[in-house]
Design a protein around this motif. Structure first.
Motif, short mmCIF file in Angstrom:
data_model
loop_
_atom_site.label_atom_id
_atom_site.label_comp_id
_atom_site.label_asym_id
_atom_site.label_seq_id
_atom_site.Cartn_x
_atom_site.Cartn_y
_atom_site.Cartn_z
N LEU A 7 -5.71 8.62 -22.55
CA LEU A 7 -5.67 8.14 -23.94
C LEU A 7 -4.98 9.14 -24.87
N ASP A 8 -5.13 10.45 -24.62
CA ASP A 8 -4.52 11.45 -25.50
C ASP A 8 -2.99 11.38 -25.43
N ARG A 9 -2.49 11.21 -24.22
CA ARG A 9 -1.03 11.17 -24.06
C ARG A 9 -0.49 9.73 -24.00
N ASN A 10 -1.37 8.75 -24.08
CA ASN A 10 -0.98 7.34 -24.01
C ASN A 10 -0.19 7.04 -22.73
N ILE A 11 -0.74 7.52 -21.60
CA ILE A 11 -0.16 7.21 -20.28
C ILE A 11 -0.95 6.03 -19.70
N ASN A 12 -0.22 5.00 -19.28
CA ASN A 12 -0.85 3.82 -18.65
C ASN A 12 -0.17 3.59 -17.31
N ILE A 13 -0.94 3.65 -16.23
CA ILE A 13 -0.38 3.41 -14.89
C ILE A 13 -1.24 2.37 -14.20
N GLN A 14 -0.60 1.37 -13.62
CA GLN A 14 -1.38 0.40 -12.86
C GLN A 14 -0.68 0.01 -11.57
N TRP A 15 -1.49 -0.31 -10.56
CA TRP A 15 -0.98 -0.83 -9.29
C TRP A 15 -1.53 -2.22 -9.07
N GLN A 16 -0.65 -3.11 -8.65
CA GLN A 16 -1.06 -4.49 -8.39
C GLN A 16 -0.42 -4.94 -7.09
N SER A 21 0.81 -1.22 0.00
CA SER A 21 0.00 0.00 0.00
C SER A 21 0.85 1.27 0.00
N THR A 22 2.16 1.17 0.31
CA THR A 22 2.99 2.38 0.28
C THR A 22 3.31 2.79 -1.16
N ILE A 23 3.21 1.85 -2.10
CA ILE A 23 3.38 2.20 -3.52
C ILE A 23 2.00 2.47 -4.13
N ARG A 24 0.93 1.93 -3.49
CA ARG A 24 -0.43 2.31 -3.91
C ARG A 24 -0.65 3.80 -3.65
N GLN A 25 0.02 4.36 -2.62
CA GLN A 25 -0.07 5.81 -2.39
C GLN A 25 0.39 6.58 -3.62
N TRP A 26 1.38 6.04 -4.34
CA TRP A 26 1.84 6.68 -5.59
C TRP A 26 0.70 6.68 -6.61
N MET A 54 -12.05 -2.21 -12.91
CA MET A 54 -11.59 -3.60 -13.05
C MET A 54 -12.57 -4.58 -12.39
N HIS A 55 -13.73 -4.05 -11.94
CA HIS A 55 -14.78 -4.87 -11.32
C HIS A 55 -14.28 -5.64 -10.11
N GLU A 56 -13.41 -4.99 -9.33
CA GLU A 56 -12.98 -5.54 -8.05
C GLU A 56 -13.36 -4.53 -6.98
N PHE A 57 -13.24 -4.94 -5.70
CA PHE A 57 -13.59 -4.01 -4.64
C PHE A 57 -12.49 -4.00 -3.58
N GLY A 58 -12.55 -3.00 -2.71
CA GLY A 58 -11.61 -2.92 -1.58
C GLY A 58 -10.31 -2.24 -1.95
N LYS A 59 -9.55 -1.90 -0.90
CA LYS A 59 -8.30 -1.18 -1.10
C LYS A 59 -7.26 -2.00 -1.85
N LEU A 60 -7.36 -3.32 -1.78
CA LEU A 60 -6.33 -4.17 -2.40
C LEU A 60 -6.68 -4.58 -3.82
N ARG A 61 -7.72 -3.94 -4.39
CA ARG A 61 -8.10 -4.27 -5.77
C ARG A 61 -7.04 -3.77 -6.75
N HIS A 62 -6.93 -4.44 -7.87
CA HIS A 62 -6.04 -4.03 -8.96
C HIS A 62 -6.53 -2.67 -9.49
N GLN A 63 -5.61 -1.71 -9.62
CA GLN A 63 -6.00 -0.38 -10.12
C GLN A 63 -5.30 -0.10 -11.45
N PHE A 64 -6.07 0.51 -12.36
CA PHE A 64 -5.55 0.78 -13.71
C PHE A 64 -6.09 2.14 -14.15
N ALA A 65 -5.22 3.03 -14.62
CA ALA A 65 -5.68 4.35 -15.07
C ALA A 65 -4.96 4.73 -16.36
#
Length: 494
Positions: A337-346, A302-307, A323-334
């Motif tokens: 599209l204009d700048r083609n930035i993809n960031i995910q936390w797992q 969770s200390t890198i989830r803060q990022w 991502m159809h998950e729930f809770g703080k530990l769910r996989h996050q993806f953002a």
């Protein structure tokens, strides 16, 4: 036909190679932390009785100089200690300037220590040297840590669509019942659950954990960890020092920070709430432009989830994907599209401590995630491991870090221009749950990570040193600390 022999993508590593590495590191730590049995609290280190001498004292010091202090530790009876090993934390600060830095501690292993502070800024500066634990407490924590796997107990939820069944799960299960083994065959890491009746092992869907009322410290050892005995300042009565500019020549401009640059102790300092590395310079970075076209994988706790949360708040064009998950530990993806930035936390694989139910349907070890990543010059991977491993014997952490190291090695063979960064652990709350989550456990893991990854061309975000400099004592430090960790990261990649 290929003109050179390629390393196999998944070289079969004999378990003995990893086991030897684990033994080698544990032997190092055993030598660093010898047993220190004690018969009475009176013979343990006392902050109040210990003596601090300033070497070459002056009325005013100059910015850029060092101040050296000799510390002679004594016990509660006033006797000189004849051995070292105390867990000390040196810090200098000027709260009015929002400034802070760690100090360098040298242990002579005879009851004396040299503390060196680098005077990074002008003004009134306070110095502190916290006796977090005496050497006897350090020795007890190290022995206790490596005795048991059951300080945290896990409950697995199995579901077949119509009913749910809960059973006990753990890294090691002492049970005569039939077990489900969740094995990572490549790296030989396993997690176990008691198999429910009439349900297959594959029906495991959720997990949660709670602390177990168990201690491997004896009553006398536990007395060392009462709140009043933790983090006592040896330099409590030490006057502030005055630092002046002294008309010294301006320091030459530093080179821009790069991931491969080695850093010393301290690795930097905070001034006006901003982190300044010692060995290199930070430049202002436009976050959106820096991340344009980048795939950023944030893997770990969770200390890198803060990022992840910081990026989502700071980049208004970044949209979260459900991502159809729930809770703080769910996989996050953002994505933007204009700048083609993809960031995910797992999240990382077991052990993963969480009092709330979390899904394990897609849980996997970081090494396997890295093995799936193609890599390349627009791929950045940031890894943060440690906090969830503190309650378990050190071999669990060393094995995990070693397996991640091997996966990073494979990635850099197939895609050498991939940027890989390790974020070290943050320091955390000093007084809570010492046997399970003590910063001493974190410090040993910090040393292990630096040792394991020293041969790879990767970046390190020294969050350990950064959070000491800020004096946060919080596993999830404030936004300003996260912002400065990310600023260093942006300077590494752009």
């Amino acid at each position: 036909m290929s003109s050179c022999l390629k390393a196999p993508q998944h070289p079969v590593v004999s378990p003995t190679e990893t086991d030897l590495r684990i033994k080698e590191l544990i032997k190092k730590f055993d030598e660093l932390i010898p047993p220190r049995p004690f018969v009475h609290m009176n013979t343990t280190t006392s902050a109040a009785n210990s003596r601090v001498t300033t070497l070459n004292p002056r009325d005013t010091y100059c910015k850029g100089e060092h101040i050296d202090l000799l510390v002679e530790v004594r016990d509660h009876l006033g006797h000189r200690k004849e051995y070292g090993g105390d867990f000390l934390r040196a810090r200098m600060s000027s709260p009015a300037l929002k400034a802070g830095a760690s100090g360098e501690v040298t242990d002579f292993n005879n009851g004396t220590y040299l503390i060196r502070f680098t005077l990074f800024w002008e003004g009134q500066v306070s110095l502190s040297l916290l006796l977090i634990y005496p050497s006897e407490g350090v020795s007890a924590l190290w022995r206790a840590r490596n005795q048991g796997y059951d300080r945290v107990i896990f409950t697995g939820q199995f579901s077949d669509g119509t009913c749910n069944v809960n059973t006990d799960c753990a890294l090691v299960l002492n049970s005569s019942a039939e077990l489900c083994q969740y094995l990572d065959a490549q790296d030989q890491e396993a997690f176990y659950c008691i198999k429910p009746h009439h349900m297959p092992c594959a029906a495991l869907t959720h997990m949660q954990s709670k602390n177990k009322e168990v201690s491997y410290l004896n009553k006398q050892e536990r007395s060392l960890f009462k709140r009043s005995n933790i983090g006592v300042d040896i330099m409590e009565n030490f006057n502030t020092i005055r630092v002046s500019k002294c008309n010294k020549q301006e320091v030459p401009r530093k080179k821009k920070c790069r991931p491969e640059m080695a850093s010393g102790v301290p690795s930097g300092y905070v001034w006006e709430d901003t982190w300044n590395p010692v060995s290199c310079g930070l430049t202002p970075v436009n976050m959106k432009e820096c991340l344009r076209g980048k795939f950023v994988y944030l893997l770990g706790d969770s200390t890198i989830r803060q990022w992840m949360e910081f990026f989502k708040e700071s980049i208004n064009t970044l949209k979260s994907v459900d991502m159809h998950e729930f809770g703080k530990l769910r996989h996050q993806f953002a994505v933007d599209l204009d700048r083609n930035i993809n960031i995910q936390w797992q999240k990382h694989g077991y052990p993963l401590i969480g009092s709330q139910n979390y899904s394990v349907k897609e849980i996997e070890y970081i090494a396997r995630v890295i093995d799936r990543i193609g890599g390349g010059k627009n791929t950045i991977i940031v890894i943060s491991l440690g906090q969830h491993f503190r309650p378990f014997p050190i071999d669990v952490f060393i094995r995990r870090a070693n397996n991640v190291h091997k996966a990073v090695q494979r990635l850099l063979l197939r895609s050498p221009d991939t940027m890989v960064i390790i974020k070290a652990e943050n320091i955390r709350e000093m007084y809570s749950d010492v046997e399970r989550f003590s910063d001493f456990h974190g410090y040993i893991q910090y040393l292990a990570i630096k040792d394991i990854f020293k041969d790879l061309n990767i970046g390190i975000i020294d969050a350990w040193d950064i959070t000491i400099a800020y004096g946060t004592d919080n596993v999830h430090p404030p936004q300003s600390v996260v912002r400065n960790q990310i600023n260093l990261f942006l300077n590494y990649i752009c």
